[in-house]
Design a protein around this motif. Structure first.
Motif, PDB file in Angstrom:
ATOM      1  N   GLU A  58       1.319  14.968   7.608  1.00 36.42           N
ATOM      2  CA  GLU A  58       1.902  15.908   6.650  1.00 36.42           C
ATOM      3  C   GLU A  58       0.932  16.182   5.498  1.00 36.42           C
ATOM      4  O   GLU A  58       0.733  17.341   5.108  1.00 36.42           O
ATOM      5  CB  GLU A  58       3.201  15.330   6.114  1.00 36.42           C
ATOM      6  N   ILE A  59       0.316  15.148   4.986  1.00 40.93           N
ATOM      7  CA  ILE A  59      -0.636  15.297   3.879  1.00 40.93           C
ATOM      8  C   ILE A  59      -1.854  16.099   4.317  1.00 40.93           C
ATOM      9  O   ILE A  59      -2.329  16.970   3.600  1.00 40.93           O
ATOM     10  CB  ILE A  59      -1.039  13.916   3.326  1.00 40.93           C
ATOM     11  N   GLU A  60      -2.357  15.792   5.521  1.00 46.26           N
ATOM     12  CA  GLU A  60      -3.526  16.513   6.026  1.00 46.26           C
ATOM     13  C   GLU A  60      -3.220  17.994   6.207  1.00 46.26           C
ATOM     14  O   GLU A  60      -4.057  18.850   5.917  1.00 46.26           O
ATOM     15  CB  GLU A  60      -4.012  15.880   7.316  1.00 46.26           C
ATOM     16  N   LYS A  61      -2.017  18.318   6.679  1.00 49.12           N
ATOM     17  CA  LYS A  61      -1.628  19.722   6.861  1.00 49.12           C
ATOM     18  C   LYS A  61      -1.537  20.447   5.527  1.00 49.12           C
ATOM     19  O   LYS A  61      -1.853  21.629   5.427  1.00 49.12           O
ATOM     20  CB  LYS A  61      -0.293  19.820   7.599  1.00 49.12           C
ATOM     21  N   GLU A  62      -1.084  19.709   4.494  1.00 49.22           N
ATOM     22  CA  GLU A  62      -0.968  20.309   3.161  1.00 49.22           C
ATOM     23  C   GLU A  62      -2.322  20.387   2.461  1.00 49.22           C
ATOM     24  O   GLU A  62      -2.450  21.033   1.419  1.00 49.22           O
ATOM     25  CB  GLU A  62      -0.009  19.481   2.295  1.00 49.22           C
ATOM     26  N   GLY A  63      -3.333  19.691   3.005  1.00 47.18           N
ATOM     27  CA  GLY A  63      -4.666  19.720   2.428  1.00 47.18           C
ATOM     28  C   GLY A  63      -4.834  18.882   1.185  1.00 47.18           C
ATOM     29  O   GLY A  63      -5.676  19.166   0.346  1.00 47.18           O
ATOM     30  N   LYS A  64      -4.001  17.839   1.046  1.00 44.33           N
ATOM     31  CA  LYS A  64      -4.097  16.979  -0.151  1.00 44.33           C
ATOM     32  C   LYS A  64      -5.223  15.990  -0.018  1.00 44.33           C
ATOM     33  O   LYS A  64      -5.557  15.528   1.013  1.00 44.33           O
ATOM     34  CB  LYS A  64      -2.793  16.214  -0.357  1.00 44.33           C
ATOM     35  N   GLY A 113       7.750   9.238  -1.676  1.00 42.37           N
ATOM     36  CA  GLY A 113       7.845  10.264  -0.646  1.00 42.37           C
ATOM     37  C   GLY A 113       7.858   9.717   0.764  1.00 42.37           C
ATOM     38  O   GLY A 113       7.476  10.418   1.700  1.00 42.37           O
ATOM     39  N   LEU A 114       8.320   8.468   0.920  1.00 44.82           N
ATOM     40  CA  LEU A 114       8.269   7.794   2.219  1.00 44.82           C
ATOM     41  C   LEU A 114       9.657   7.380   2.723  1.00 44.82           C
ATOM     42  O   LEU A 114       9.826   6.313   3.299  1.00 44.82           O
ATOM     43  CB  LEU A 114       7.357   6.565   2.124  1.00 44.82           C
ATOM     44  N   LYS A 115      10.625   8.252   2.534  1.00 47.40           N
ATOM     45  CA  LYS A 115      12.003   7.944   2.926  1.00 47.40           C
ATOM     46  C   LYS A 115      12.103   7.488   4.386  1.00 47.40           C
ATOM     47  O   LYS A 115      12.796   6.524   4.700  1.00 47.40           O
ATOM     48  CB  LYS A 115      12.888   9.161   2.712  1.00 47.40           C
ATOM     49  N   ASP A 116      11.415   8.183   5.293  1.00 45.92           N
ATOM     50  CA  ASP A 116      11.494   7.829   6.715  1.00 45.92           C
ATOM     51  C   ASP A 116      10.948   6.430   6.984  1.00 45.92           C
ATOM     52  O   ASP A 116      11.498   5.689   7.807  1.00 45.92           O
ATOM     53  CB  ASP A 116      10.750   8.846   7.569  1.00 45.92           C
ATOM     54  N   LEU A 117       9.893   6.068   6.302  1.00 51.78           N
ATOM     55  CA  LEU A 117       9.326   4.727   6.459  1.00 51.78           C
ATOM     56  C   LEU A 117      10.308   3.669   5.977  1.00 51.78           C
ATOM     57  O   LEU A 117      10.589   2.697   6.682  1.00 51.78           O
ATOM     58  CB  LEU A 117       8.014   4.607   5.681  1.00 51.78           C
ATOM     59  N   PHE A 172      14.869  -2.292   1.067  1.00 49.56           N
ATOM     60  CA  PHE A 172      14.316  -1.133   1.779  1.00 49.56           C
ATOM     61  C   PHE A 172      15.244   0.075   1.629  1.00 49.56           C
ATOM     62  O   PHE A 172      14.787   1.204   1.478  1.00 49.56           O
ATOM     63  CB  PHE A 172      14.099  -1.450   3.264  1.00 49.56           C
ATOM     64  N   GLY A 173      16.551  -0.176   1.673  1.00 52.14           N
ATOM     65  CA  GLY A 173      17.517   0.901   1.494  1.00 52.14           C
ATOM     66  C   GLY A 173      17.400   1.553   0.123  1.00 52.14           C
ATOM     67  O   GLY A 173      17.507   2.780  -0.001  1.00 52.14           O
ATOM     68  N   ALA A 174      17.159   0.751  -0.909  1.00 48.92           N
ATOM     69  CA  ALA A 174      16.981   1.296  -2.258  1.00 48.92           C
ATOM     70  C   ALA A 174      15.747   2.191  -2.318  1.00 48.92           C
ATOM     71  O   ALA A 174      15.763   3.245  -2.969  1.00 48.92           O
ATOM     72  CB  ALA A 174      16.872   0.169  -3.281  1.00 48.92           C
ATOM     73  N   LEU A 175      14.687   1.799  -1.622  1.00 51.00           N
ATOM     74  CA  LEU A 175      13.476   2.629  -1.577  1.00 51.00           C
ATOM     75  C   LEU A 175      13.756   3.935  -0.841  1.00 51.00           C
ATOM     76  O   LEU A 175      13.319   5.009  -1.262  1.00 51.00           O
ATOM     77  CB  LEU A 175      12.324   1.867  -0.924  1.00 51.00           C
ATOM     78  N   ALA A 176      14.503   3.853   0.264  1.00 49.64           N
ATOM     79  CA  ALA A 176      14.848   5.061   1.023  1.00 49.64           C
ATOM     80  C   ALA A 176      15.743   5.978   0.201  1.00 49.64           C
ATOM     81  O   ALA A 176      15.527   7.194   0.164  1.00 49.64           O
ATOM     82  CB  ALA A 176      15.535   4.679   2.337  1.00 49.64           C
ATOM     83  N   ASP A 177      16.725   5.403  -0.486  1.00 48.70           N
ATOM     84  CA  ASP A 177      17.668   6.207  -1.273  1.00 48.70           C
ATOM     85  C   ASP A 177      16.971   6.984  -2.387  1.00 48.70           C
ATOM     86  O   ASP A 177      17.404   8.085  -2.737  1.00 48.70           O
ATOM     87  CB  ASP A 177      18.764   5.329  -1.876  1.00 48.70           C
ATOM     88  N   THR A 178      15.916   6.420  -2.939  1.00 51.05           N
ATOM     89  CA  THR A 178      15.182   7.115  -4.005  1.00 51.05           C
ATOM     90  C   THR A 178      13.999   7.901  -3.456  1.00 51.05           C
ATOM     91  O   THR A 178      13.274   8.528  -4.225  1.00 51.05           O
ATOM     92  CB  THR A 178      14.660   6.114  -5.062  1.00 51.05           C
ATOM     93  N   TYR A 223       0.818  -1.210   0.000  1.00 48.01           N
ATOM     94  CA  TYR A 223       0.000   0.000   0.000  1.00 48.01           C
ATOM     95  C   TYR A 223       0.855   1.264   0.000  1.00 48.01           C
ATOM     96  O   TYR A 223       0.509   2.253  -0.642  1.00 48.01           O
ATOM     97  CB  TYR A 223      -0.981   0.000   1.173  1.00 48.01           C
ATOM     98  N   CYS A 224       1.981   1.233   0.703  1.00 45.59           N
ATOM     99  CA  CYS A 224       2.868   2.401   0.712  1.00 45.59           C
ATOM    100  C   CYS A 224       3.573   2.569  -0.626  1.00 45.59           C
ATOM    101  O   CYS A 224       3.755   3.693  -1.100  1.00 45.59           O
ATOM    102  CB  CYS A 224       3.890   2.266   1.845  1.00 45.59           C
ATOM    103  N   TYR A 225       3.954   1.479  -1.229  1.00 45.62           N
ATOM    104  CA  TYR A 225       4.663   1.500  -2.511  1.00 45.62           C
ATOM    105  C   TYR A 225       3.832   2.178  -3.600  1.00 45.62           C
ATOM    106  O   TYR A 225       4.342   2.915  -4.419  1.00 45.62           O
ATOM    107  CB  TYR A 225       4.975   0.054  -2.907  1.00 45.62           C
ATOM    108  N   ARG A 226       2.526   1.924  -3.576  1.00 47.49           N
ATOM    109  CA  ARG A 226       1.674   2.380  -4.680  1.00 47.49           C
ATOM    110  C   ARG A 226       0.800   3.581  -4.355  1.00 47.49           C
ATOM    111  O   ARG A 226       0.074   4.068  -5.216  1.00 47.49           O
ATOM    112  CB  ARG A 226       0.764   1.224  -5.114  1.00 47.49           C
ATOM    113  N   TRP A 227       0.856   4.085  -3.133  1.00 49.77           N
ATOM    114  CA  TRP A 227      -0.156   5.037  -2.690  1.00 49.77           C
ATOM    115  C   TRP A 227      -0.320   6.242  -3.618  1.00 49.77           C
ATOM    116  O   TRP A 227      -1.434   6.687  -3.861  1.00 49.77           O
ATOM    117  CB  TRP A 227       0.095   5.475  -1.245  1.00 49.77           C
ATOM    118  N   GLN A 228       0.763   6.763  -4.162  1.00 47.73           N
ATOM    119  CA  GLN A 228       0.665   7.956  -5.014  1.00 47.73           C
ATOM    120  C   GLN A 228       0.051   7.643  -6.375  1.00 47.73           C
ATOM    121  O   GLN A 228      -0.508   8.527  -7.008  1.00 47.73           O
ATOM    122  CB  GLN A 228       2.042   8.573  -5.209  1.00 47.73           C
TER     123      GLN A 228
END
Length: 126
Positions: A120-126, A93-97, A83-89, A34-39
């Motif tokens: 973060e998303i809620e604050k940005e109003g997305k 937008g989920l580097k911390d995860l 997981f490191g490859a996902l963080a590096d890229t 779900y995190c991988y595809r969310w966007q």
């Protein structure tokens, strides 16, 4: 032509999502999916689903890795490198995860990373 069986939102990252999710337990695999595809698919709804699965895994003490005969230190190192490859890229937008997964942080740290992204998303109003 659209591939409804293996759509691009699973293939467009640094590797195919299934390369990692097949190595994880059901709940944690769903968190990653779900995190991988969310966007690219269902937006915030997918992050909320990821949070639900992460919370379920924590409540029930579900281990991160699938129990298989393949489980050894090389297996864990391979997962951490994905997981490191996902963080590096900063995939999705989920580097911390991804860093929390890659650095073998606590499951609660993983929950916090998802919650922080939702906040973060809620604050940005997305």
């Amino acid at each position: 032509m659209t591939d409804n069986i293996n759509p691009s939102h699973y293939k467009d990252g640094p590797f195919e999502c299934i390369e990692l999710t097949r190595l994880l337990s059901f709940d944690w695999g769903n968190v990653v999916k779900y995190c991988y595809r969310w966007q690219s698919k269902n937006g915030v709804e997918d992050l909320r689903k990821a949070l639900w699965y992460a919370n379920d895994a924590v409540i029930h003490g579900i281990p991160l890795y699938e129990a298989t005969g393949l489980f050894d230190q090389r297996y864990v190192i391979f997962c951490h490198s994905l997981f490191g490859a996902l963080a590096d890229t900063d995939w999705a937008g989920l580097k911390d995860l991804w860093r929390a997964f890659a650095n073998n942080r606590s499951n609660k740290d993983i929950l916090t990373a998802i919650k922080n992204k939702l906040n973060e998303i809620e604050k940005e109003g997305k």
